[in-house]
Scaffold this active site. Sequence first.
Site, PDB file in Angstrom:
ATOM      1  N   GLU A  79       0.813  -1.318  -0.066  1.00  0.00           N
ATOM      2  CA  GLU A  79      -0.045  -0.113  -0.098  1.00  0.00           C
ATOM      3  C   GLU A  79       0.840   1.318  -0.016  1.00  0.00           C
ATOM      4  O   GLU A  79       1.173   1.592   0.929  1.00  0.00           O
ATOM      5  CB  GLU A  79      -0.847  -0.163   1.190  1.00  0.00           C
ATOM      6  CG  GLU A  79      -1.785  -1.335   1.235  1.00  0.00           C
ATOM      7  CD  GLU A  79      -2.690  -1.251   0.068  1.00  0.00           C
ATOM      8  OE1 GLU A  79      -3.534  -0.327  -0.069  1.00  0.00           O
ATOM      9  OE2 GLU A  79      -2.770  -2.344  -0.574  1.00  0.00           O
ATOM     10  N   LYS A 208      -7.508 -14.165  17.345  1.00  0.00           N
ATOM     11  CA  LYS A 208      -7.685 -13.853  16.247  1.00  0.00           C
ATOM     12  C   LYS A 208      -9.041 -13.314  15.904  1.00  0.00           C
ATOM     13  O   LYS A 208      -9.382 -13.538  14.734  1.00  0.00           O
ATOM     14  CB  LYS A 208      -6.910 -14.729  15.142  1.00  0.00           C
ATOM     15  CG  LYS A 208      -5.619 -15.124  15.404  1.00  0.00           C
ATOM     16  CD  LYS A 208      -5.278 -16.283  14.598  1.00  0.00           C
ATOM     17  CE  LYS A 208      -3.737 -16.447  14.745  1.00  0.00           C
ATOM     18  NZ  LYS A 208      -3.068 -17.962  14.266  1.00  0.00           N
ATOM     19  N   ASP A 283       2.678 -13.783  13.163  1.00  0.00           N
ATOM     20  CA  ASP A 283       1.451 -14.532  12.501  1.00  0.00           C
ATOM     21  C   ASP A 283       0.518 -13.288  12.169  1.00  0.00           C
ATOM     22  O   ASP A 283      -0.187 -12.773  12.939  1.00  0.00           O
ATOM     23  CB  ASP A 283       0.796 -15.511  13.481  1.00  0.00           C
ATOM     24  CG  ASP A 283      -0.640 -16.094  13.174  1.00  0.00           C
ATOM     25  OD1 ASP A 283      -1.140 -15.763  12.024  1.00  0.00           O
ATOM     26  OD2 ASP A 283      -0.690 -17.173  13.686  1.00  0.00           O
ATOM     27  N   HIS A 373      -3.059  10.550  -2.332  1.00  0.00           N
ATOM     28  CA  HIS A 373      -3.628   9.712  -3.236  1.00  0.00           C
ATOM     29  C   HIS A 373      -3.599   9.912  -4.407  1.00  0.00           C
ATOM     30  O   HIS A 373      -3.490   9.059  -5.456  1.00  0.00           O
ATOM     31  CB  HIS A 373      -5.172   9.351  -2.858  1.00  0.00           C
ATOM     32  CG  HIS A 373      -5.186   8.922  -1.167  1.00  0.00           C
ATOM     33  ND1 HIS A 373      -6.422   9.028  -0.664  1.00  0.00           N
ATOM     34  CD2 HIS A 373      -4.366   8.303  -0.441  1.00  0.00           C
ATOM     35  CE1 HIS A 373      -6.281   8.440   0.640  1.00  0.00           C
ATOM     36  NE2 HIS A 373      -4.937   8.029   0.549  1.00  0.00           N
TER      37      HIS A 373
END
Lengths: 389, 389, 389, 389
Positions: A79, A208, A283, A373
């Site tokens: 990104e 999670k 993770d 952007h």
Amino acid sequence: MSLRDYPSAASRRSFLEKELSVTLSHIGSHTLSEAAVRAKNCENLIGAAQVPVGIAGPLLLNDKSGRRKTYYLPLATTEGALVASVSRGCKAITVSGNAISVVQRVGVTRGPVFKVKDSFEVMKLQGFVKRYFETLKKEAASTSEHLTLTQCNIVPAGPYVFIRFYFDTQDAMGMNMATIATDKMVARIERETHIPCIAVAGNFDIDKKPAWLNAIGMRGWIVRSEVLLSADVVKRVLKTTPEKFYDVWLAKCMVGSALSGSMGFNAQFANVIAALFIATGQDAAHVVEGSVGMTIVEVRKKEVYVAVHLPSLMVGTVGGGTELATQQEALQLMGVAGTGKVAEFASVVGGAVLAGEISLLASLAEGSLAHAHEILARGNPKSEIRSSK
Amino acid sequence: MSLRDYPSAASRRSFLEKELSVTLSHIGSHTLSEAAVRAKNCENLIGAAQVPVGIAGPLLLNDKSGRRKTYYLPLATTEGALVASVSRGCKAITVSGNAISVVQRVGVTRGPVFKVKDSFEVMKLQGFVKRYFETLKKEAASTSEHLTLTQCNIVPAGPYVFIRFYFDTQDAMGMNMATIATDKMVARIERETHIPCIAVAGNFDIDKKPAWLNAIGMRGWIVRSEVLLSADVVKRVLKTTPEKFYDVWLAKCMVGSALSGSMGFNAQFANVIAALFIATGQDAAHVVEGSVGMTIVEVRKKEVYVAVHLPSLMVGTVGGGTELATQQEALQLMGVAGTGKVAEFASVVGGAVLAGEISLLASLAEGSLAHAHEILARGNPKSEIRSSK
Amino acid sequence: MSLRDYPSAASRRSFLEKELSVTLSHIGSHTLSEAAVRAKNCENLIGAAQVPVGIAGPLLLNDKSGRRKTYYLPLATTEGALVASVSRGCKAITVSGNAISVVQRVGVTRGPVFKVKDSFEVMKLQGFVKRYFETLKKEAASTSEHLTLTQCNIVPAGPYVFIRFYFDTQDAMGMNMATIATDKMVARIERETHIPCIAVAGNFDIDKKPAWLNAIGMRGWIVRSEVLLSADVVKRVLKTTPEKFYDVWLAKCMVGSALSGSMGFNAQFANVIAALFIATGQDAAHVVEGSVGMTIVEVRKKEVYVAVHLPSLMVGTVGGGTELATQQEALQLMGVAGTGKVAEFASVVGGAVLAGEISLLASLAEGSLAHAHEILARGNPKSEIRSSK
Amino acid sequence: MSLRDYPSAASRRSFLEKELSVTLSHIGSHTLSEAAVRAKNCENLIGAAQVPVGIAGPLLLNDKSGRRKTYYLPLATTEGALVASVSRGCKAITVSGNAISVVQRVGVTRGPVFKVKDSFEVMKLQGFVKRYFETLKKEAASTSEHLTLTQCNIVPAGPYVFIRFYFDTQDAMGMNMATIATDKMVARIERETHIPCIAVAGNFDIDKKPAWLNAIGMRGWIVRSEVLLSADVVKRVLKTTPEKFYDVWLAKCMVGSALSGSMGFNAQFANVIAALFIATGQDAAHVVEGSVGMTIVEVRKKEVYVAVHLPSLMVGTVGGGTELATQQEALQLMGVAGTGKVAEFASVVGGAVLAGEISLLASLAEGSLAHAHEILARGNPKSEIRSSK
């Protein structure tokens, strides 16, 4: 013939390329040790995803003993603008020179669920776990010399009894060790009480999934990082004013999050944590826990105090994906590879998250977010700020 | 000399290797186009993180028109047992043959926050946005031919007015496009109403923080995937019984999650979504939104119905990291690269998540979860089940 | 002349009647002792609201020592069908004969918030509170012989440090005693650490707002009540089947609540608690805490097990409104007035809540809920079921 | 002989007095019409609970058309200091003279849950409700001339489809009317689609449980009340400074609530709403919905702006308990009894809540909260501030 029957990554790729009429040459270009990966990290290997790594920093942090240290941050991201954004935050922090990161281990948790018949069995189970806590601790310790059971909570609800075990797993994130230890303790509990365990992992861990239990009961590491930004830094590095910076924080991180029913009272914890986690072999699903937490801003005369509170950061410096080649290099680059380094690593994650918050809040305050952007949309690499939060 | 001043990834690596006495040769081994990455994905590039990719599948899915299609799933993960776990779930689904995935676009959201003086300004702003919605739509459309403003919600609270704009961004995840479009609309609103915008992104989007607003108001794509597992599949593939499978689901996904104050009433959405997102170049921080949602199980005589409900899946098949080489290969492998494929991609993510849920719930039911960990702890690649959820 | 200057309820009523051209004769018809009310319960008294009290029961409960006791429940409500609904639940429970209520005191909480300058002051404050816990306990005890500080949690976030003190306040609900004790401890902490307290009650208590902290950290009393309903009771008293009853519970209390982002996984806790609280002089705003909690149902062959879990019930049998005449009568009617009765009272509240859950779930299962409303809409008192949940 | 068989309140009291050796003479002293109560409000009547009513005010409010009006607030409470606290807030508001309350009807909601077999039935049900919305509207309207179906949301999850119907029920709170109307619509939907409804009320309403769905999707009435307190008022009436007032608000209502996982970002909404609801015959269990919402404070030079945002206020001025004698008097005292008054009533509740927030935040800022308790503990009626929040 099943995928599992192919002996190597190359043969699996060949099969897929033929079967699906695709080429997988980039995925096939890697420096992984197939044997090591197969044994520890990934079944049915076909290669590697290459995630671009940019470098942010230097980031100057103090610890609570007053030791100062400078870090570079490897951020694996696709990104655009994230690395630039964190870099700017690092600059603001480093120039200010007073940032501190304090960490506290809470420990990984695993939460089995038992099924009882009635309240008497609830009391029996509660009583057993409390009385034989030391016994359970020994059972747990017998499964790994790197693991210690530290505490537990017991919550019954109807025919269920949930236990939340907390562990110290040294330098490892420890989820797998905790599962093995819990399984051992569960077997003992079942044997002694004759009360069956339904699942060794009953979402009272809770792993999670975003959950207030992790925000309130904490999980992994609690991290607190803070800095006092000088008036000059706010003006020159962040290109805004203390008042505007504060206004954005209050409207966005507090009121906006509250109206949204959020557990994250922050600007972009998840962006920074995801990038650091992928780079260092954590993770990636633990970004969920990492996204929970709060940023707090205060104007102190012309200076701006910014703090981040992370209640449930799940990290390790050994095990999991940390020993893969690129991930190990990333940890070494930060000086936190191997044993004895996990607390420091957690503290650096806090500092990086702090940098991300400062930079994004400043971008919003100066109104430059969308501009970044547009520049990115035209493919210009010079953008200074973050595209998405 | 700042990192930013080095002209290339190689020169940055050299600097860091010297400065920090480390080697970054694995990070430096990649097939990325530096120019492309620099322009779109990552500043201060130093190389790539290699994340192992395993392949799960085949996964047979139906769409709502009755078309059947088989997919292989590229999973980028460092957590042993995940690929094996999803593979088993895929087998259960594929053998059953009746799984269906249905998707609905809600659209990416961006939520600016305005500051008013009193209730009269609130009414003025609400009135303007409602009356000139078509005008705002045109402003939005003028920023990209791939973007359409579809709806908006306005919520005032004290001196703040939050607007949540929803967009159709075609094949892109669209967060950046949405920001640019919002910035344009905000400028128009400010010009016409003289009410200032504090931040173009005021956490009423709400992006990358767990929030009920996204679960209730939805975001990105809503995905619903379901399957009816035959008695034989439950027995032979999943090695459990309908009753045990159901008991684990109820205790874990419903009661355990409820007691934990969770937004995720599921077993391991985040694991599967993180692995697919990294492999295919999605924004990894959107695992946060992906972790929210519900799994529902029902025993129907001897069969087991399993459904997953994902209210806020953020995906794209163009833009962001999807055009990087390994990520593009991963999308092609699934047959969902490029334009016109994003709905199908969302549906496959739902199917993969369904596979992960089935397999993990079955592992817990048969009590094999910890056993898998022990095998992994010894480095044995044959483990069938997932180590962590 | 201000309302406060009028010497009596009668003179205030006269003033209002004249000023506003109304009559307040019913409000003026009461048996309250004005002096007592003025001193303890209500300033600017003008009279009393008369809330209808209906009686439900008998309700047969066992405690964990096997003692059986029958209770009648005074329910102060204006919502037709509630008393009838609870009555039916009581009948189902009493006929079954095996209901048990188990309670555990957690204690009332009060949570001051302190303001620090940096992490070093955080550590200083944490250190002080931990080291001098016994000293603080004495400070607390010095404010009332009925109060004991039992534990505390400390959570820092940025420049704030929140402390959650838990107290045993014997038979009183204890919020006011807790505030006085906290104020005393706060003064000591400020004196010793020179760290200022911003507010003696900083919403980390958290009092009268729905909050996961109270569900997870508990507050007041934890109550667990359960019953095994015989097949005959389900059929004859509840007029439904185990399967239908279960289906309604799962769809409504679990899935519906989860999709709604609720903290209440139940059918109508709040209805029963509000009615009992008003009748017995509890603080009606604590219905908020009471509405949080879970109902769990299980089909056991042809019998139905139902349990309720109340994590944060705030009750007292002395102090507050409990000593007012009608409220005292209501407590006496239940046999739980005065000292040494609060645990029993909490257990009866649990039993009453259980009755309400059973009856409403059965009504929904048999489809009679709306029918009851129609009857009520015509003014027929014979309706058996509850109109609103 | 069951309680239900006794023909009158008096005979039930006699039975209980004898059976339980208690006296119920105060409960028996009331001015209720037994026949009316029995028909509409309460089964098995034995008398009335007398809840002390204090009067706060005058409270000067403006509406959005600039009309000014003064209200007295009847507060039914047993918690000493509440009336005094609200009175002080009223004074601050009234002296400032600029408070405004703006309301918007969202409508009562009822949410049935249907059970489907698969995604095709989901689509069938969604399609039917959307296409035949006008038909359903007519079905709803046929059950009452005071009710209109205004909108609905449909959310499927696995085998369940939840529908949330919103109604305009004119001056009534409307929960019962909504249930009857929903039952009629459900019958039509079942008849046409052959998809069964599991429960007419499936917690997607969601009634009387704290839930983000009501905060985000709103319920009943949205109320916004705000005031700009002059510097003089802050000093003389509230006895604090703008800075201290603001600090307490930020630490308590925002940070404290956020850390607690709360849905209530306020100081004491529930206290004021409970007292007004009991006095005016509202459903006391709706205090749960009323406790959700936000208070926002802003320092504007030397003045202090305070606003409250109530997203889900459930009120009516006809039906339910509003027609009981004392409750009707309380509504008349406020000038909001009967038809055409419900919006005004909602706006006054907002104003009262605003008064409560101002006063409590000021008490905390000046540090007088605990002092008030000590005074109360000695039975002194002159306390000015609120004891519990």
